[in-house]
Design a protein around this motif. Structure first.
Motif, PDB file in Angstrom:
ATOM      1  N   UNK A  21     100.653  31.383  45.093  1.00  0.00           N
ATOM      2  CA  UNK A  21      99.725  32.515  45.083  1.00  0.00           C
ATOM      3  C   UNK A  21      98.575  32.248  46.051  1.00  0.00           C
ATOM      4  N   UNK A  22      98.235  33.274  46.807  1.00  0.00           N
ATOM      5  CA  UNK A  22      97.139  33.120  47.766  1.00  0.00           C
ATOM      6  C   UNK A  22      95.836  32.852  47.043  1.00  0.00           C
ATOM      7  N   UNK A  23      95.109  31.845  47.572  1.00  0.00           N
ATOM      8  CA  UNK A  23      93.793  31.503  47.049  1.00  0.00           C
ATOM      9  C   UNK A  23      92.780  31.533  48.197  1.00  0.00           C
ATOM     10  N   UNK A  24      91.680  32.201  47.967  1.00  0.00           N
ATOM     11  CA  UNK A  24      90.582  32.194  48.934  1.00  0.00           C
ATOM     12  C   UNK A  24      89.400  31.521  48.246  1.00  0.00           C
ATOM     13  N   UNK A  25      89.127  30.295  48.639  1.00  0.00           N
ATOM     14  CA  UNK A  25      88.087  29.514  47.979  1.00  0.00           C
ATOM     15  C   UNK A  25      86.692  29.841  48.532  1.00  0.00           C
ATOM     16  N   UNK A  26      86.647  30.182  49.805  1.00  0.00           N
ATOM     17  CA  UNK A  26      85.368  30.532  50.431  1.00  0.00           C
ATOM     18  C   UNK A  26      85.640  31.490  51.587  1.00  0.00           C
ATOM     19  N   UNK A  27      84.866  32.553  51.622  1.00  0.00           N
ATOM     20  CA  UNK A  27      84.888  33.463  52.773  1.00  0.00           C
ATOM     21  C   UNK A  27      83.457  33.945  52.991  1.00  0.00           C
ATOM     22  N   UNK A  28      82.892  33.559  54.103  1.00  0.00           N
ATOM     23  CA  UNK A  28      81.490  33.869  54.398  1.00  0.00           C
ATOM     24  C   UNK A  28      81.386  34.472  55.799  1.00  0.00           C
ATOM     25  N   UNK A  29      80.967  35.746  55.845  1.00  0.00           N
ATOM     26  CA  UNK A  29      80.806  36.439  57.123  1.00  0.00           C
ATOM     27  C   UNK A  29      79.410  37.037  57.278  1.00  0.00           C
ATOM     28  N   UNK A  30      78.494  36.740  56.357  1.00  0.00           N
ATOM     29  CA  UNK A  30      77.075  37.101  56.452  1.00  0.00           C
ATOM     30  C   UNK A  30      76.871  38.612  56.664  1.00  0.00           C
ATOM     31  N   UNK A  31      77.496  39.394  55.805  1.00  0.00           N
ATOM     32  CA  UNK A  31      77.404  40.853  55.939  1.00  0.00           C
ATOM     33  C   UNK A  31      76.342  41.466  55.038  1.00  0.00           C
ATOM     34  N   UNK A  32      75.594  40.640  54.311  1.00  0.00           N
ATOM     35  CA  UNK A  32      74.592  41.181  53.384  1.00  0.00           C
ATOM     36  C   UNK A  32      73.171  40.790  53.781  1.00  0.00           C
ATOM     37  N   UNK A  33      72.936  40.647  55.083  1.00  0.00           N
ATOM     38  CA  UNK A  33      71.580  40.361  55.538  1.00  0.00           C
ATOM     39  C   UNK A  33      71.072  39.014  55.050  1.00  0.00           C
ATOM     40  N   UNK A  34      69.880  39.023  54.448  1.00  0.00           N
ATOM     41  CA  UNK A  34      69.264  37.771  53.992  1.00  0.00           C
ATOM     42  C   UNK A  34      69.871  37.232  52.698  1.00  0.00           C
ATOM     43  N   UNK A  35      70.924  37.867  52.218  1.00  0.00           N
ATOM     44  CA  UNK A  35      71.571  37.368  50.999  1.00  0.00           C
ATOM     45  C   UNK A  35      72.122  35.964  51.144  1.00  0.00           C
ATOM     46  N   UNK A  36      72.362  35.538  52.383  1.00  0.00           N
ATOM     47  CA  UNK A  36      72.903  34.187  52.602  1.00  0.00           C
ATOM     48  C   UNK A  36      71.947  33.101  52.096  1.00  0.00           C
ATOM     49  N   UNK A  37      70.662  33.401  52.080  1.00  0.00           N
ATOM     50  CA  UNK A  37      69.670  32.402  51.669  1.00  0.00           C
ATOM     51  C   UNK A  37      69.816  32.015  50.201  1.00  0.00           C
TER      52      UNK A  37
END
Length: 436
Positions: A21-37
């Motif tokens: 089964x496909x597992x995605x453990x991390x996917x980060x593309x910074x699409x929510x502005x300052x939410x990355x902080x």
């Protein structure tokens, strides 16, 4: 009959169940502005770490979608990480993927990521923190540019035996590492394979499978000479190989005393028949046996380890870097167990915008070139104006000096006339006195 009809259905069900089964453990593309902080943690191990900022940079394919974490301070260490639910790659494929853009034209610095165990204290992450995998481009100087693939095994870090060159330009590039359960690996740049092989072969995790037989010895009469001197070739009798010979016309002086002067030796002169040192011709060795190869045997110390690069509780991805010139942008982080999905994500992110970004980069560089040329031209004009002003002042001073010169000449002439008049009067007065 009914059991036979159910058999294909049971086989299909078993096949689907066997698929991972496909597992995605991390996917980060910074699409929510300052939410990355809220998701990324800055290390406090040292107070002078460089700061990251969210930006698409000076040129991009999409101003919002191409935003990533950019190093913003020159000559700094950086330490930033994000945590996710712990997982293990035991019996599963591990895919590590992200994009890097060195838009500053990096001269020396890292562009790699590290995977850490769940035990990592993110606020204390530093260069000595234990990690599982280090992967990505590492550049320092013109010749030292490679893709680092360093793997942790039994308490030690092992670097890839192969040299995998990274790309050195200002465009965004996609880096992908794949570690499979069958102990093979693959490295891709921009979704194109650049290295592949077996983990055991390309890293020195284990002792070699084969070693040279310690008891084997090359036979004494083993002939490895490809060519030899012809034993049948003989030097001609009239061959002159003395470059100098005694002068046949020289005579011992009559007063030569051998008891006092020693044995007389005539002077040497060049040998006109000298042909050089004679050497026999070279022929193929009829007894040539080839290069002796040391026989190998199975290494008694070698024991296969099916658990190589099986990591447990992978839970943190970090950027632990040093950069001389800042400006690198990291984006499109992906950890998964699905190779095809990773390639698809790469094509839909980096792949869809790379051509537009390249066009913008070329336009930006052209504009920067024109700007620099205009600034250089303006600077030259200003320097010329300053030089003209200096020469103008000197000319004015020369004119003033020339205007003053005639007045000075008149004054000098008047002084001469007055002096002559006084001298004449003095002479007249002297004459008058004489007459009296």
């Amino acid at each position: 009959m009914k059991g036979l009809q159910l058999l294909p259905l049971l086989l299909a069900t078993c096949t689907l169940g066997a698929q991972v089964q496909r597992q995605v453990y991390l996917r980060e593309e910074f699409e929510d502005g300052d939410g990355w902080k809220k998701r990324w943690v800055e290390s406090k191990h040292r107070p002078d770490y460089g700061k990251f900022q969210l930006t698409a940079g000076k040129f991009y394919g999409d101003k919002e979608k191409d935003k990533g974490l950019q190093t913003s301070e020159d000559a700094k260490f950086y330490a930033l990480s994000t945590r996710f639910k712990p997982f293990s790659n035991e019996n599963e494929t591990l895919v590590v993927q992200f994009s890097v853009k060195h838009e500053q034209g990096i001269d020396c610095g890292g562009g790699y990521v590290k995977l850490f165990p769940a035990t990592l204290n993110q606020e204390d992450m530093h260069s000595e923190s234990e990690y599982y995998i280090m992967f990505g481009p590492d550049i320092c100087g013109f010749g030292n540019n490679k893709v680092q693939v360093i793997l942790h095994y039994q308490g030690k870090y092992h670097e890839n035996n192969k040299t995998i060159k990274c790309l050195i330009n200002k465009d965004t590039h996609l880096y992908t590492l794949i570690i499979r359960p069958n102990a093979t690996y693959e490295v891709k740049i921009d979704n194109q394979q650049v290295a592949t092989g077996e983990l055991e072969d390309d890293w020195q995790f284990l002792p070699p499978r084969k070693i040279k037989d310690p008891y084997a010895r090359k036979p004494r009469k083993w002939d490895e000479r490809l060519q030899i001197e012809d034993p049948e070739d003989k030097k001609p009798e009239d061959w002159e190989d003395f470059e100098y010979i005694p002068d046949p016309e020289a005579k011992k002086p009559d007063d030569w005393n051998e008891a006092m002067d020693g044995e007389w030796e005539g002077p040497l002169i060049p040998n006109l028949k000298y042909k050089g040192q004679w050497k026999p011709r070279i022929i193929d060795n009829p007894n040539y046996q080839g290069e002796w190869i040391h026989p190998e045997i199975d290494n008694p110390k070698y024991k296969p380890d099916p658990s190589i690069c099986h990591y447990y509780n992978i839970s943190v991805l970090g950027l632990d870097l040093w950069q001389v010139k800042s400006g690198t942008i990291f984006d499109n982080f992906l950890l998964t167990n699905d190779e095809e999905f990773a390639e698809e994500v790469g094509n839909k992110t980096w792949g869809m915008r790379k051509d537009i970004e390249k066009q913008w980069r070329e336009l930006y560089e052209e504009m920067e070139k024109r700007k620099q040329e205009e600034e250089a031209k303006k600077k030259r004009e200003e320097e010329q104006e300053q030089e003209d002003d200096i020469w103008g002042l000197e000319e004015e001073e020369d004119e003033e000096d020339s205007e003053e010169e005639p007045e000075n000449d008149r004054q000098v002439q008047e002084d001469y006339v007055e002096r002559d008049f006084l001298v004449e009067n003095e002479e007249v007065q002297v004459d008058q006195k004489d007459e009296l």
